[in-house]
Design an enzyme around this catalytic site. Structure first.
Site, PDB file in Angstrom:
ATOM      1  CB  SER A  15      -3.398  -8.364  -8.375  1.00  0.00           C
ATOM      2  OG  SER A  15      -2.941  -9.688  -8.189  1.00  0.00           O
ATOM      3  CE  LYS A  68      -2.871 -11.561   1.890  1.00  0.00           C
ATOM      4  NZ  LYS A  68      -1.446 -11.412   2.136  1.00  0.00           N
ATOM      5  N   GLY A 128       7.488  -4.375  12.281  1.00  0.00           N
ATOM      6  CA  GLY A 128       6.064  -4.421  11.877  1.00  0.00           C
ATOM      7  C   GLY A 128       5.354  -5.579  12.562  1.00  0.00           C
ATOM      8  N   GLY A 130       1.952  -6.660  11.156  1.00  0.00           N
ATOM      9  CA  GLY A 130       0.743  -6.900  10.350  1.00  0.00           C
ATOM     10  C   GLY A 130       0.665  -8.357   9.903  1.00  0.00           C
ATOM     11  N   GLY A 131      -0.104  -8.600   8.831  1.00  0.00           N
ATOM     12  CA  GLY A 131      -0.330  -9.956   8.337  1.00  0.00           C
ATOM     13  C   GLY A 131       0.968 -10.628   7.910  1.00  0.00           C
TER      14      GLY A 131
HETATM   15  P1  NAP Z   1      -0.431  -4.931   6.969  1.00  0.00           P
HETATM   16  O1  NAP Z   1      -1.145  -6.107   7.524  1.00  0.00           O
HETATM   17  O2  NAP Z   1      -1.186  -3.711   6.624  1.00  0.00           O
HETATM   18  O3  NAP Z   1       0.709  -4.528   8.074  1.00  0.00           O
HETATM   19  C1  NAP Z   1       1.606  -3.464   7.846  1.00  0.00           C
HETATM   20  C2  NAP Z   1       2.535  -3.257   9.051  1.00  0.00           C
HETATM   21  O4  NAP Z   1       3.376  -2.142   8.736  1.00  0.00           O
HETATM   22  C3  NAP Z   1       1.837  -2.876  10.349  1.00  0.00           C
HETATM   23  O5  NAP Z   1       2.641  -3.262  11.429  1.00  0.00           O
HETATM   24  C4  NAP Z   1       1.770  -1.350  10.231  1.00  0.00           C
HETATM   25  O6  NAP Z   1       1.652  -0.669  11.463  1.00  0.00           O
HETATM   26  C5  NAP Z   1       3.116  -1.048   9.633  1.00  0.00           C
HETATM   27  N1  NAP Z   1       3.149   0.179   8.822  1.00  0.00           N
HETATM   28  C6  NAP Z   1       2.235   0.586   7.912  1.00  0.00           C
HETATM   29  N2  NAP Z   1       2.639   1.741   7.314  1.00  0.00           N
HETATM   30  C7  NAP Z   1       3.829   2.056   7.887  1.00  0.00           C
HETATM   31  C8  NAP Z   1       4.746   3.126   7.703  1.00  0.00           C
HETATM   32  N3  NAP Z   1       4.542   4.098   6.814  1.00  0.00           N
HETATM   33  N4  NAP Z   1       5.868   3.144   8.460  1.00  0.00           N
HETATM   34  C9  NAP Z   1       6.112   2.167   9.373  1.00  0.00           C
HETATM   35  N5  NAP Z   1       5.273   1.120   9.586  1.00  0.00           N
HETATM   36  C10 NAP Z   1       4.155   1.075   8.846  1.00  0.00           C
HETATM   37  O7  NAP Z   1       0.395  -5.309   5.675  1.00  0.00           O
HETATM   38  P2  NAP Z   1       1.063  -6.737   5.348  1.00  0.00           P
HETATM   39  O8  NAP Z   1       0.099  -7.587   4.621  1.00  0.00           O
HETATM   40  O9  NAP Z   1       1.690  -7.223   6.596  1.00  0.00           O
HETATM   41  O10 NAP Z   1       2.182  -6.324   4.271  1.00  0.00           O
HETATM   42  C11 NAP Z   1       3.341  -5.604   4.668  1.00  0.00           C
HETATM   43  C12 NAP Z   1       4.376  -5.556   3.555  1.00  0.00           C
HETATM   44  O11 NAP Z   1       4.805  -6.870   3.231  1.00  0.00           O
HETATM   45  C13 NAP Z   1       3.853  -4.955   2.263  1.00  0.00           C
HETATM   46  O12 NAP Z   1       4.817  -4.090   1.739  1.00  0.00           O
HETATM   47  C14 NAP Z   1       3.679  -6.141   1.332  1.00  0.00           C
HETATM   48  O13 NAP Z   1       3.904  -5.781  -0.027  1.00  0.00           O
HETATM   49  C15 NAP Z   1       4.768  -7.072   1.825  1.00  0.00           C
HETATM   50  N6  NAP Z   1       4.444  -8.485   1.527  1.00  0.00           N
HETATM   51  C16 NAP Z   1       5.285  -9.159   0.701  1.00  0.00           C
HETATM   52  C17 NAP Z   1       5.030 -10.480   0.382  1.00  0.00           C
HETATM   53  C18 NAP Z   1       5.979 -11.233  -0.545  1.00  0.00           C
HETATM   54  O14 NAP Z   1       5.590 -12.265  -1.105  1.00  0.00           O
HETATM   55  N7  NAP Z   1       7.211 -10.780  -0.698  1.00  0.00           N
HETATM   56  C19 NAP Z   1       3.895 -11.129   0.907  1.00  0.00           C
HETATM   57  C20 NAP Z   1       3.057 -10.403   1.772  1.00  0.00           C
HETATM   58  C21 NAP Z   1       3.345  -9.070   2.081  1.00  0.00           C
HETATM   59  P3  NAP Z   1       0.206  -0.363  12.130  1.00  0.00           P
HETATM   60  O15 NAP Z   1      -0.119  -1.597  12.907  1.00  0.00           O
HETATM   61  O16 NAP Z   1       0.481   0.804  13.034  1.00  0.00           O
HETATM   62  O17 NAP Z   1      -0.746  -0.067  11.047  1.00  0.00           O
END
Ligand code: NAP
Length: 458
Positions: A15, A68, A128, A130-131
């Site tokens: 983190s 979360k 995507g 996800g969250g």
């Molecule tokens: P999450 O809830 O786990 O969701 C991930 C999403 O990506 C899901 O739709 C998942 O599909 C898909 N996915 C996972 N692995 C993959 C792969 N290898 N190829 C293609 N699709 C894939 O994660 P999240 O919290 O949404 O976070 C996603 C990204 O956003 C992370 O990289 C995180 O670092 C970034 N993020 C950035 C910020 C910022 O402040 N800039 C804030 C939050 C998150 P499935 O449904 O099939 O598993």
């Protein structure tokens, strides 16, 4: 009395929050805030929340994977956007109990503002579901986008997202599709104004899709889509800052936006939620360009890699040992011999204090600087502390010709030196473990090590 804040999750060691909030607290002169990273397993969550709610010195905490969503029923109240998104990333302890927020939406909206992204009546794609995709979808609804299409093979997840977000926005239509080909002009005649990438695809830990397609090939499918003349590509990934998605988007003439600004803005908003005051915008720049500290045993490469890294970044370079020599008017062996190690560590501490908040600076620390508790606390709080390491035999060989100039190794036989290096490394290991990450330089060129640091940092 100290006030307490934390980030909770599992795993938690990666983190960035402790360094971001430590840095903010220092810049804002908030000296009584103790911000820690706590590894909390799912089965410990309810107990942690209940205890934090009772702690009078608790300000709030950040929430990360995997809590979360599961934290929501444990809180006394949840802000509307966090309810809609179904995820809380910030908790604030108030007189009325614990309230959950989602500051990611705010981070996204501020990022759109900063880049002049206007989306009312426009069409957007989210890769995507996800969250993070939920937060983007909510922000696009707030911006009155006309149509938002979620691109993901996981249609079940996309449908759940749409059911949660759609009721909040009557001007925006949310849909989903499985494949890039569903977005092509033959199937959708609209031109797109934004594509937001919200999967981890493109981080060094996730270079390929689950089907084994490299990120750059996957995102090269942007080619077949029709974009407006001014259209943006927003990647939420912030580590690395430049991603395969941004690279492919740029080739298509899209305007690239990385994830770092969102991360910084959501942190500034978290501060506002906790303390009622929004830190000045320029603090975002300090966070982005906060100094990089290189630590590690003598011979690990700090003096070679430091200037190289600074040159590549276009930043200043400071070597603390050189500044100490200048300040004391004595060479390092002389300081140790005439004044003792404690004296040396005190001057070292004052030199480090001087540079701790100097943006755009790479600072190479002396090998034992973390031994001083005050220096250690300051570095863990303020900067990006990177450990350069190498195996003991490599260090021995690298130090062979200069050992006599190094107070801790001078006057020793070869065998004694080897043993001394090993024992010092062992002794320092717990403090070296405080670094954000380590780069093993044993079999790397200085250029490769500098490159690895750049990739791993924000
Ligand atoms: P999450 O809830 O786990 O969701 C991930 C999403 O990506 C899901 O739709 C998942 O599909 C898909 N996915 C996972 N692995 C993959 C792969 N290898 N190829 C293609 N699709 C894939 O994660 P999240 O919290 O949404 O976070 C996603 C990204 O956003 C992370 O990289 C995180 O670092 C970034 N993020 C950035 C910020 C910022 O402040 N800039 C804030 C939050 C998150 P499935 O449904 O099939 O598993």
């Amino acid at each position: 009395m100290t006030r307490k804040a934390a980030v909770i999750g599992k795993p938690i060691s990666h983190s960035l929050s402790p360094s971001i909030f430590g840095f903010l607290a220092n810049r804002l002169g908030v000296t009584d805030l103790e911000y820690t990273a706590k590894e909390i397993a799912p089965e410990e969550l309810a107990q942690f929340v209940e205890r934090f709610g009772r702690e009078l010195d608790g300000v709030g905490f950040n929430v990360t994977i995997p809590h979360k969503e599961s934290i929501i029923p444990l809180l006394n109240d949840t802000a509307i956007e966090a309810q809609a998104i179904g995820a809380v990333n910030v908790v604030h302890r108030t007189q009325k109990g614990l309230k959950g927020y989602n500051t990611d939406v705010y981070g996204i909206l501020r990022t759109f503002e900063k880049h002049g992204v206007s989306l009312a009546g426009k069409n957007a794609i989210i890769v995507g579901a996800g969250g993070a995709a939920r937060a983007v979808a909510y922000a696009l609804g707030m911006k009155n986008a006309a149509q938002v299409i979620l691109l993901t093979p996981n249609q079940e997840r996309a449908h759940a997202l749409i059911s949660a977000i759609q009721p909040h926005f009557k001007n925006t239509r949310f849909e989903s599709c499985k494949d890039w080909s569903d977005l092509k002009p033959e199937k959708k005649s609209e031109a797109w104004s934004l594509i937001a990438q919200s999967t981890p695809l493109g981080m060094s830990s996730q270079p390929k899709t689950r089907e084994g397609i490299p990120a750059s090939d996957y995102f090269s499918q942007l080619q077949g889509l029709k974009f407006n003349s001014e259209a943006w590509a927003f990647d939420l990934i912030y580590r690395p800052e430049w991603t395969p998605f941004l690279e492919e988007s740029k080739k298509q003439g899209l305007l690239p936006i990385g994830g770092l600004n969102m991360l910084i803005e959501q942190a500034l908003e978290t501060w506002r939620v906790w303390f009622g005051i929004k830190p000045a915008a320029e603090l975002g720049d300090y966070l982005r360009y906060r100094p990089i500290f290189l630590t590690g045993f003598m011979g690990a490469g700090k003096s070679t890699i430091g200037p190289l890294l600074a040159r590549e970044l276009g930043w200043a370079f400071v070597e603390t040992d050189q500044e100490i020599v200048r300040e004391a008017g004595l060479s390092i062996p002389e300081i140790f011999r005439l004044k003792g190690e404690a004296y040396f560590r005190d001057i070292e501490n004052s030199v480090i204090q001087k540079h701790a908040f100097q943006p755009r600076t790479v600072i190479s620390l002396g090998g034992g600087s973390l031994i001083h508790p005050k220096t250690r606390d300051l570095l863990v709080k303020t900067g990006r502390l990177v450990l350069l390491s190498a195996d003991p035999e490599t260090l021995y060989h690298r130090l062979k010709s200069t050992s006599d100039d190094r107070p801790l190794l001078a006057q020793l036989s070869e065998e004694e030196r080897r043993r001394k290096i090993e024992s010092l490394l062992k002794e320092r290991e717990p403090v070296y473990n405080l670094a954000a990450f380590r780069v093993d330089t044993t079999s790397k060129t200085p250029e490769q090590a500098a490159q690895e640091i750049r990739e791993k940092l924000l």
